[in-house]
Design a protein around this motif. Structure first.
Motif, PDB file in Angstrom:
ATOM      1  N   SER A   2       0.824  -1.213   0.000  1.00 28.93           N
ATOM      2  CA  SER A   2       0.000   0.000   0.000  1.00 28.93           C
ATOM      3  C   SER A   2       0.856   1.261   0.000  1.00 28.93           C
ATOM      4  N   ILE A   3       2.090   1.118   0.458  1.00 22.07           N
ATOM      5  CA  ILE A   3       2.963   2.290   0.529  1.00 22.07           C
ATOM      6  C   ILE A   3       3.189   2.884  -0.863  1.00 22.07           C
ATOM      7  N   LYS A   5       1.207   3.712  -3.234  1.00 25.56           N
ATOM      8  CA  LYS A   5       0.371   4.858  -3.602  1.00 25.56           C
ATOM      9  C   LYS A   5       0.501   5.981  -2.591  1.00 25.56           C
ATOM     10  N   ASP A   6       0.770   5.592  -1.325  1.00 22.25           N
ATOM     11  CA  ASP A   6       0.822   6.616  -0.286  1.00 22.25           C
ATOM     12  C   ASP A   6       2.094   7.450  -0.376  1.00 22.25           C
ATOM     13  N   GLN A   9       3.351  10.378  -4.007  1.00 23.27           N
ATOM     14  CA  GLN A   9       2.187  11.111  -4.530  1.00 23.27           C
ATOM     15  C   GLN A   9       2.188  12.517  -3.943  1.00 23.27           C
ATOM     16  N   ASP A  43       3.373  16.447   1.209  1.00 23.28           N
ATOM     17  CA  ASP A  43       3.042  15.028   1.361  1.00 23.28           C
ATOM     18  C   ASP A  43       4.236  14.162   1.716  1.00 23.28           C
ATOM     19  N   SER A  44       5.408  14.623   1.371  1.00 19.08           N
ATOM     20  CA  SER A  44       6.609  13.869   1.745  1.00 19.08           C
ATOM     21  C   SER A  44       7.812  14.794   1.688  1.00 19.08           C
ATOM     22  N   ASP A 415      -6.399  17.204   6.230  1.00 21.26           N
ATOM     23  CA  ASP A 415      -4.956  17.267   6.502  1.00 21.26           C
ATOM     24  C   ASP A 415      -4.668  17.889   7.860  1.00 21.26           C
TER      25      ASP A 415
END
Lengths: 417, 417
Positions: A2-3, A5-6, A9, A43-44, A415
């Motif tokens: 699952s990571i 897509k997380d 992005q 997001d990252s 968020d």
């Protein structure tokens, strides 16, 4: 996985890595920079990317930077780190270091001196991917590695089990067609992201998954604003914000984005550091342009008094100036801005990591545009921090405040919650 | 600074640096390779050049390679070493290491990841040149550093006191005009040398000072033959030898010269080593071409008996094959070849450095062309060694033998005396 897509992005902010002339990382300045990126809409974090001069730092210093970032972020933002090296075994060691330190994903560029063949680059990715369980993003950066991937090679590497994403410069011609062509050749769910900030809007509007951003590492607020308009597919707003950012894009193209973000970070007081030699800082004679480039004009005036509903706020400075962002089109609540900029934090709770730099205690009253950028950055990061400062048990007040904040900044409310 | 003219001139042989997969230099194999280069006609050794994969080796391993070379050469050939590194301070450290180890001169390339500006490259050279007393050669290698010098920048760097030479790829167009244009822009006495073996003849015939040669690092004999014809200005002979070498030039262009010389060194039994990963060795399926490329055909037959005048020689193998080099046009004395190939050395004198690899004790009787190359190489190095093996007090015999040898190889006699 699952990571996949997380992780790869949205908006990925690539900070500089402040270091002394000998290449020793200033972890305290780095943590200060990272804390400013701990805001909704980022997001990252892309630590030790090209903007972070990863290849100029020793393995030991790269470890130090990673450990400082992992400590500072405490998992609040996923951390992506470049494991690029000239030698395959060195890249494997760097991947292992990153994995052991708790990093979430890797960037891997085919760094070269001897020009590499396709087979060599494939074998390099296969070897490094096989030495880690972390998801890997192909870091396609021909201007620095001097290796250009064919689509066929990308597809071949993308078939490796833990290679899940591609970061590449935004196409200069036909971005939409090019993005769709590539999408058709890569596996379903494979993340395709873009760099080269000044060109990124088009391929993202065409469906790109990630903006790998150098400017977001030093001016996260405006970058979030641009990314939000892209997420909404609001072409007019994208165009308007892009035009506002144009002076920065021109500096990027003239001096190289790495040198400009270093200069901006110094001008913004985030660090006192120069790029690693032989890279030279932007000459002093050009700093005036850098100082005046950030596109956030100010208007004078006294801020309105705070609304009594904001019980979480402690103090206000009557000297705080009224700030507007007409060019960014934000429906910014002035009193919220005012209060955020003047917010003084309570003593940090014992189990919570302290962010001293994130809560400025002074207010700028100067007309220097850079001060207003600092102020804007402060506002965004402080306002976001305000939400987390409200005790979780006071969930009603917290939700109310977060929603107001989200509305005022045009950020997705979830968020902040 | 008399070293200016002495050091950067003639034929400079660039050997590979054999190393294990972890990057530990095989100093024993390296010494074996260097001893084969200790022949007349090789004017200097370019250790740790691009062919020597310098950038893929740690500072420690580069030091080890340099120390082994200094020990092996004992000053018999000037030693030039690359001090190139991505960081300026690392290049300064490498320059210091080389100077302390007794190296004669440095190569310095503007290694890059972030694309460099002219000012950055100038400052890099200024900083490194200022940290050493060694003469420096500008190592212009755009295919690996991705930096292209303008003539103006070359002239600016050439004005630094200890920058005395330029190594650059041979021009592909108008080599004579380009050489003369550059000559006019650089200081008087500044050495201008060329790499890219397959293109080097033209700019050297036009007045270039140095051939920086990858092929000479693994096949010194034929390289000396080509360089001698260039020195003589014998255009017809240059053309003839170049045509003979054409299969090697084609392999160089197809696989990259570094990979091909590595394969040749392995095929010739000089080492058992692969290039550093991610660089891959030439695939096994192509080794047949590499084995058959060295352009030294053999004709069968039994060698004539040795002449009784060669009192320094101990033993002869009646199985040794008759070897001719019609394509190179050498008026080779067959019995000299025969004796050299079969020479067994006396125990080395106590104060003299032992060169066990330089005196082969077996003779090839195989029809494999590579064996004949080994034989040819042996002949050249052994024959040169024979002269030094004759005691100095037997000067008449020594002179006589050296003159015969020089005549048979077309070498300048004073190099052997």
């Amino acid at each position: 996985m699952s990571i996949k897509k997380d992780l790869f992005q949205g908006l990925s902010a690539f900070p500089i890595t402040p270091a002394d002339p000998d290449g020793t990382v200033d972890t305290s300045a780095l943590v200060g920079i990272l804390e400013k990126l701990d805001i909704p809409g980022i997001d990252s974090i892309g630590l030790l990317g090209s903007t972070g001069n990863y290849l100029y730092l020793t393995r030991e210093q790269r470890k130090r930077a990673i450990h400082a970032a992992v400590q500072a972020l405490q998992g609040r933002k996923p951390l992506i780190v470049s494991a690029g090296a000239l030698r395959t075994d060195d890249a494997q060691r760097l991947a292992k270091d990153a994995e052991e330190a708790g990093v979430d994903g890797l960037l891997l560029a085919p760094v070269s001196y001897t020009p590499l063949t396709d087979e060599e680059v494939y074998t390099h990715y296969e070897s490094v991917a096989g030495s880690t369980t972390l998801p890997i993003c192909i870091y396609h950066t021909p201007s620095t590695t001097h290796f250009t991937f064919s689509d066929a090679l990308l597809a071949r590497i993308a078939a490796l089990p833990n290679v899940v994403a591609l970061k590449q410069p935004s196409p200069t011609a036909e971005p939409k067609a090019r993005h769709e062509e590539l999408r058709a050749k890569l596996p379903s769910g494979f993340s395709i992201g873009y760099s080269a900030d000044w060109l990124v809007a088009e391929p993202l509007l065409a469906g790109g998954d990630v903006w790998y951003s150098a400017i977001a590492g030093v001016l996260p607020g405006p970058s979030v604003a641009l990314m939000n308009s892209i997420r909404k597919g609001d072409h007019a707003e994208v165009k308007r914000i892009s035009a506002v950012l144009q002076p920065i894009w021109e500096l990027f193209q003239e001096f190289g984005d790495g040198r400009v973000v270093f200069a901006l970070a110094n001008e913004l007081g985030l660090c006192k550091a120069a790029p690693p030699r032989p890279i030279l800082p932007v000459a002093a004679e050009h700093h005036g342009r850098i100082r005046s480039a950030p596109p956030f004009p100010t208007t004078g005036g006294t801020a309105p008094p705070p609304s009594p509903s904001s019980r979480c706020l402690r103090s206000f400075s009557p000297a705080c100036r009224y700030v507007a962002y007409p060019q960014l089109g934000h429906a910014m609540h002035h009193d919220l801005l005012f209060r955020a900029a003047n917010y003084r934090p309570p003593p940090p709770p014992p189990r919570h990591h302290a962010h001293p730099n994130a809560y400025p205690t002074t207010t700028s009253s100067s007309a220097n545009p850079v001060d207003w950028v600092v102020c804007y950055e402060r506002v965004v990061s402080c306002a976001a921090a305000l939400v987390t400062r409200l005790p979780r048990r006071r969930h009603e007040a917290r939700n109310h405040f977060a929603l107001a904040l989200a509305a005022s900044h045009g950020l997705p409310a979830h968020d902040l919650l």
